[in-house]
Write an enzyme that holds these catalytic residues in place. Structure first.
Site, PDB file in Angstrom:
ATOM      1  N   LYS A 112      20.302  20.260 -19.222  1.00 56.56           N
ATOM      2  CA  LYS A 112      19.756  20.901 -18.700  1.00 56.56           C
ATOM      3  C   LYS A 112      20.254  21.440 -16.363  1.00 56.56           C
ATOM      4  O   LYS A 112      20.823  21.471 -16.315  1.00 56.56           O
ATOM      5  CB  LYS A 112      18.426  20.564 -18.251  1.00 56.56           C
ATOM      6  CG  LYS A 112      17.884  21.570 -17.207  1.00 56.56           C
ATOM      7  CD  LYS A 112      16.597  20.882 -17.249  1.00 56.56           C
ATOM      8  CE  LYS A 112      15.300  22.430 -15.772  1.00 56.56           C
ATOM      9  NZ  LYS A 112      14.062  21.601 -15.911  1.00 56.56           N
ATOM     10  N   ASP A 113      20.631  19.874 -15.947  1.00 55.86           N
ATOM     11  CA  ASP A 113      21.292  20.146 -14.686  1.00 55.86           C
ATOM     12  C   ASP A 113      22.907  19.990 -15.155  1.00 55.86           C
ATOM     13  O   ASP A 113      23.180  20.883 -13.654  1.00 55.86           O
ATOM     14  CB  ASP A 113      20.997  18.362 -14.299  1.00 55.86           C
ATOM     15  CG  ASP A 113      19.894  18.307 -13.659  1.00 55.86           C
ATOM     16  OD1 ASP A 113      18.702  18.930 -14.021  1.00 55.86           O
ATOM     17  OD2 ASP A 113      19.647  17.225 -13.465  1.00 55.86           O
TER      18      ASP A 113
ATOM     19  N   LYS B 100       6.976  16.961  -1.441  1.00 54.43           N
ATOM     20  CA  LYS B 100       7.199  15.246  -1.919  1.00 54.43           C
ATOM     21  C   LYS B 100       7.535  14.115  -1.122  1.00 54.43           C
ATOM     22  O   LYS B 100       7.622  14.311  -0.161  1.00 54.43           O
ATOM     23  CB  LYS B 100       8.802  15.339  -2.741  1.00 54.43           C
ATOM     24  CG  LYS B 100       8.703  16.521  -4.486  1.00 54.43           C
ATOM     25  CD  LYS B 100       9.636  16.905  -4.707  1.00 54.43           C
ATOM     26  CE  LYS B 100       9.734  17.418  -5.923  1.00 54.43           C
ATOM     27  NZ  LYS B 100      11.637  17.433  -6.225  1.00 54.43           N
TER      28      LYS B 100
ATOM     29  N   TYR C  66       7.091   9.887  -7.075  1.00 58.43           N
ATOM     30  CA  TYR C  66       6.688  10.547  -6.026  1.00 58.43           C
ATOM     31  C   TYR C  66       5.222  11.901  -6.504  1.00 58.43           C
ATOM     32  O   TYR C  66       4.925  11.784  -7.602  1.00 58.43           O
ATOM     33  CB  TYR C  66       8.106  12.116  -5.569  1.00 58.43           C
ATOM     34  CG  TYR C  66       8.370  12.371  -7.421  1.00 58.43           C
ATOM     35  CD1 TYR C  66       8.513  13.653  -7.997  1.00 58.43           C
ATOM     36  CD2 TYR C  66       9.048  11.880  -8.098  1.00 58.43           C
ATOM     37  CE1 TYR C  66       8.191  14.170  -9.213  1.00 58.43           C
ATOM     38  CE2 TYR C  66       9.523  12.128  -9.549  1.00 58.43           C
ATOM     39  CZ  TYR C  66       8.701  13.685  -9.503  1.00 58.43           C
ATOM     40  OH  TYR C  66       9.781  14.071 -11.398  1.00 58.43           O
TER      41      TYR C  66
ATOM     42  N   ARG D 253      19.616  13.428 -10.667  1.00 65.60           N
ATOM     43  CA  ARG D 253      18.388  13.969 -11.395  1.00 65.60           C
ATOM     44  C   ARG D 253      18.557  15.102 -10.048  1.00 65.60           C
ATOM     45  O   ARG D 253      17.835  14.443  -8.781  1.00 65.60           O
ATOM     46  CB  ARG D 253      16.877  13.261 -11.299  1.00 65.60           C
ATOM     47  CG  ARG D 253      17.214  12.294 -12.573  1.00 65.60           C
ATOM     48  CD  ARG D 253      16.067  11.828 -12.769  1.00 65.60           C
ATOM     49  NE  ARG D 253      16.617  10.789 -14.032  1.00 65.60           N
ATOM     50  CZ  ARG D 253      16.007  11.197 -15.154  1.00 65.60           C
ATOM     51  NH1 ARG D 253      15.391  11.907 -15.583  1.00 65.60           N
ATOM     52  NH2 ARG D 253      16.276  10.188 -15.963  1.00 65.60           N
TER      53      ARG D 253
ATOM     54  N   HIS E 285      16.686  20.158  -7.185  1.00 66.95           N
ATOM     55  CA  HIS E 285      15.134  20.740  -8.440  1.00 66.95           C
ATOM     56  C   HIS E 285      14.762  21.248  -6.931  1.00 66.95           C
ATOM     57  O   HIS E 285      14.613  20.972  -6.215  1.00 66.95           O
ATOM     58  CB  HIS E 285      14.789  19.974  -8.827  1.00 66.95           C
ATOM     59  CG  HIS E 285      15.199  19.319 -10.014  1.00 66.95           C
ATOM     60  ND1 HIS E 285      14.855  18.035 -10.443  1.00 66.95           N
ATOM     61  CD2 HIS E 285      16.847  19.745 -10.622  1.00 66.95           C
ATOM     62  CE1 HIS E 285      15.968  17.556 -11.781  1.00 66.95           C
ATOM     63  NE2 HIS E 285      17.239  19.083 -11.565  1.00 66.95           N
TER      64      HIS E 285
ATOM     65  N   GLU F  70       0.632  -1.151   0.433  1.00 66.72           N
ATOM     66  CA  GLU F  70       0.313   0.237  -0.225  1.00 66.72           C
ATOM     67  C   GLU F  70       1.557   1.351   0.520  1.00 66.72           C
ATOM     68  O   GLU F  70       1.840   0.998   1.025  1.00 66.72           O
ATOM     69  CB  GLU F  70      -0.506  -0.040   1.329  1.00 66.72           C
ATOM     70  CG  GLU F  70      -1.553   0.970   1.372  1.00 66.72           C
ATOM     71  CD  GLU F  70      -2.934   0.827   2.331  1.00 66.72           C
ATOM     72  OE1 GLU F  70      -3.927   0.545   2.644  1.00 66.72           O
ATOM     73  OE2 GLU F  70      -2.050   1.832   4.065  1.00 66.72           O
TER      74      GLU F  70
END
Length: 331
Positions: free
Chosen positions: A157-158, A61, A121, A48, A51, A17
């Site tokens: 981008k990162d 999150k 997330y 990643r 951010h 769950e």
């Protein structure tokens, strides 16, 4: 928050769950999640992040890893926070089945340790591209424990993300709040809603399903574990007629329970806001009372609430609010 998930498996596979609103409320996660996301990574050493989203799109999150293994990184950039500029590294994988709640005002990212990875997330606000921002994960000011930096796999981008010193962040730490009687009570849930309206996000909704106010160890454990800055003590035995019939229970909750909360508050230096009642007065002055009016309770309920007041007042960091009637809002 680190939340252990219950995995049930057999020779066919398994079941877990991943979200239950009522269970998470009991754990103190009263936030409303509005969007689900998944991220896939096929190479090890992929990173990643770090951010964040700006302004009104700032997200909390709830993250987990359902396949592979990652090192999850959280950096607190909320000015005034007791953990300002500190970071946490938590390993998430399909084997340990845990979730982590990342508060608003924190930089967030993850490193792939074992590929392929499926990263999940839930967020408290939808993704908004214009509000998207980030900080370079190798920023020496943050100093994450990332080995073999030359082998890191970053998106274009990162790779171009700025250093922390080159951006303006307006995240400000708001005190961590604990509210008693906050799930099944009449007043507590409304206090939680009002705190959220005012921008408070770190709220622990305490209730009898979580802690027994008549048990000193139960109270101390819950408060020391969450370590709030402010405690709104809304829980009480409020059945006036019932208190007359069961004065012992009313005293255990309204007097002893309040005493345990105050003692636990002293240990962590938290402020206490105590919700009291006009039942501490005789009730013959048309409800017109001043802070200097002399209490003279006529009922067991009033007497136990007055005793609670006196316990709270013995602690320097206290506020006492006397009210005559409360009512719930409309959902």
């Amino acid at each position: 928050y680190i939340i252990k998930l219950d995995f049930h498996g057999d020779h066919r596979g398994g079941f877990v769950e991943t979200f239950n609103e009522e269970r998470y409320k009991i754990l103190g996660l009263v936030h409303k999640f509005v969007q689900d996301n998944m991220s896939y990574s096929i190479h090890e050493r992929v990173f990643r992040g770090l951010h964040f989203q700006k302004g009104e799109y700032s997200q909390g999150k709830l993250v987990s890893c359902s396949d592979g293994e990652v090192a999850d990184y959280i950096v607190d950039v909320r000015k005034g926070s007791p953990t300002y500029m500190k970071s946490e590294r938590i390993v998430l994988s399909k084997d340990n089945q845990v979730q982590v709640y990342v508060p608003e005002g924190c930089l967030h990212g993850f490193e792939v340790l074992k590929a392929p990875v499926t990263f999940n997330y839930k967020v408290t606000r939808p993704y908004n591209q214009e509000a998207d921002g980030g900080v370079l994960c190798t920023d020496p000011a943050i100093n994450l424990p990332l080995p073999d930096l030359d082998k890191m796999v970053l998106s274009e981008k990162d790779q171009k993300l700025p250093l922390l010193k080159d951006i303006e962040l307006d995240y400000v730490y708001k005190p961590r709040c604990l509210v008693t009687g906050a799930i099944t009570g009449q007043l507590g849930p409304e206090v939680v809603k009002e705190l959220e309206k005012r921008g408070y996000r770190d709220i622990y909704a305490l209730d009898k399903a979580i802690v027994d106010l008549t048990n000193e160890e139960s109270v101390k454990d819950a408060i020391s574990r969450f370590s709030p800055d402010i405690i709104f003590h809304c829980a009480a035995y409020t059945d006036v007629d019932g208190a007359q019939r069961n004065s012992d229970l009313a005293s255990k909750i309204n007097v002893n329970g309040t005493k345990y909360i105050v003692e636990a508050s002293k240990e962590i230096d938290a402020k206490v806001i105590y919700i009291s009642t006009d039942y501490v007065f005789k009730g013959t002055d048309d409800g017109i009372y001043e802070t200097t009016s002399i209490p003279n309770p006529q009922s067991v309920y009033g007497k136990t609430k007055l005793e609670g007041e006196r316990i709270v007042a013995s602690y320097l960091k206290h506020f006492i609010v006397r009210t005559s009637w409360v009512f719930g809002g409309i959902n």
